[in-house]
Design an enzyme around this catalytic site. Structure first.
Site: not given
Ligand code: NAD
Ligand code: TDX
Length: 333
Positions: A60, A123-125, A147, A151
């Protein structure tokens, strides 16, 4: 719809493509995947003969390949990412490249071709840890790991493209997924496959960190609902409603496999380890979606899947994974 799904040879992406082709007979899917260590052609082997499905191997971060893949699509659903927190502690740069800059390149294509929807799978993170109320979509972002920060960067880039160029972005933020085809670096498949082989289960810290577990099939259905019914420009949390600490999960796995608790091996904690993730998913519920699977049933089905699919995970565990695991757990024990 003609969908460009990125990262479709990974865990959630492959489950999502299978769901779409089953639920929407008139849809077509192009899967763009780089086939990193986490991408596995076996995850989509059963789809190869379907004339509605096409695969392109590519990154990508490569604008030319993305252009070719995006040209004839009506929507992009971006699952492609570096996804493992522990690996992001070893090599943050790879995460920034794919999760932030790769997202930008996909957004450029959505802008150029005037796509109907761009769905960013997040993500919830990105919210970080909470000791109190579950997070809502307007809460501030407090990512703890490279990470999670990458995100969050991808989310902000998507929102900027929506505001500046009118790209029809929707973001989903899901909690911890589990189910078939999950790479065995993640807690549940690692512990199931280690326990099958009577190997130690390396439990970080005191084992009391809490995650909200979501069956991958429920996540896929949620993304489908958001794609067709979600409001452009909005963010939707996708929670499982199943908060459990890691020790509880570990003991459930051991019971499910009839293995002794002596396999549990406490190891040094993950640096920056978030204590608890929790999501408020009322906004998604207002679109008419709630997860359907009961946690205990879905975990049992997952244990059974790994028990009956050794030919899927044994080559992984004896390949790339082995060197990673030795580095990772050599440092912790
Ligand atoms: P995964 O690691 O199993 O799969 C990622 C896939 O993306 C692989 O097929 C890989 O080859 C591909 N990929 C990686 N970099 C690429 C690149 N530069 N170009 C093209 N393809 C590339 O991940 P997953 O668990 O299926 O997660 C999918 C998405 O869902 C990710 O965006 C992740 O952040 C998000 N998410 C995951 C969870 C979870 O619990 N697993 C929870 C919430 C959100
Ligand atoms: O060996 C282990 N021992 C252990 O105690 C591993 C791999 C994990 N853990 C703990 C750390 C976490 O508290 O288990 C919990 C879950 O760990 P992971 O499976 O690595 O997931 P997590 O860090 O919560 O991140 C996951 O959920 C959100 C996914 O990897 C992300 O891609 C997703 O965005």
């Amino acid at each position: 719809m003609r969908l460009l799904v990125t990262g479709g040879c990974g865990f959630i992406g492959s489950n999502f493509i299978r769901h779409i082709l089953h639920a929407h007979p008139d849809d077509r899917v192009t899967n763009l995947d780089k086939l990193t260590y986490a991408g596995n052609p076996e995850n989509v082997r059963d789809l190869e003969r379907d004339s509605r499905y096409a695969f392109i191997r590519g990154d990508i971060c490569d604008p030319e390949i993305v252009d070719r893949a995006a040209k004839d699509a009506d929507a992009i659903i971006n699952f492609a990412a570096e996804t493992h927190v522990d690996r992001s502690l070893l090599d943050p740069g790879a995460f920034i490249k794919t999760d932030v800059d790769g997202t930008r390149i996909l957004l450029e294509a959505a802008r150029r071709y005037g796509h109907q929807r761009y769905i960013q799978i997040s993500t919830d993170e990105v919210y970080g840890s909470t000791a109190g109320a579950p997070f809502v979509e307007t809460d501030l972002l407090h990512p703890s790991s490279p990470y999670a920060a990458s995100k969050a960067g991808g989310d902000l880039m998507a929102l900027a493209y929506a505001a500046t160029y009118g790209v029809p972005v929707i973001i989903t933020r899901a909690s911890n997924n589990f189910g078939p085809y999950q790479y065995p670096e993640k807690l549940i498949p690692l512990f199931i496959t280690n326990a099958i082989d009577d190997q130690p289960l390396p439990l970080y810290g005191d084992g009391l960190n809490v995650r909200d577990w979501l069956a991958v099939e429920d996540h896929c259905e949620a993304v489908d609902v958001v794609l067709r019914k979600g409001t452009i420009g909005e963010i939707y949390n996708v929670g499982g409603g199943n908060e459990r600490n890691n020790l509880e999960i570990t003991e459930m796995i051991l019971r499910g496999l009839n293995k002794p608790k002596s396999l549990i091996k406490p190891v040094a904690d993950r640096p920056g380890h978030d204590r608890r993730y929790a999501l408020n998913a009322d906004k998604l519920a207002a679109l008419g979606f709630r997860p359907r699977r009961r946690f205990d049933d879905a975990l049992r089905a997952t244990i059974d899947w790994y028990r009956t699919h050794e030919s899927w995970w044994r080559p992984i565990k004896s390949g790339e994974f082995r060197a990673y695991y030795e580095t990772q757990y050599g440092q912790r024990s």
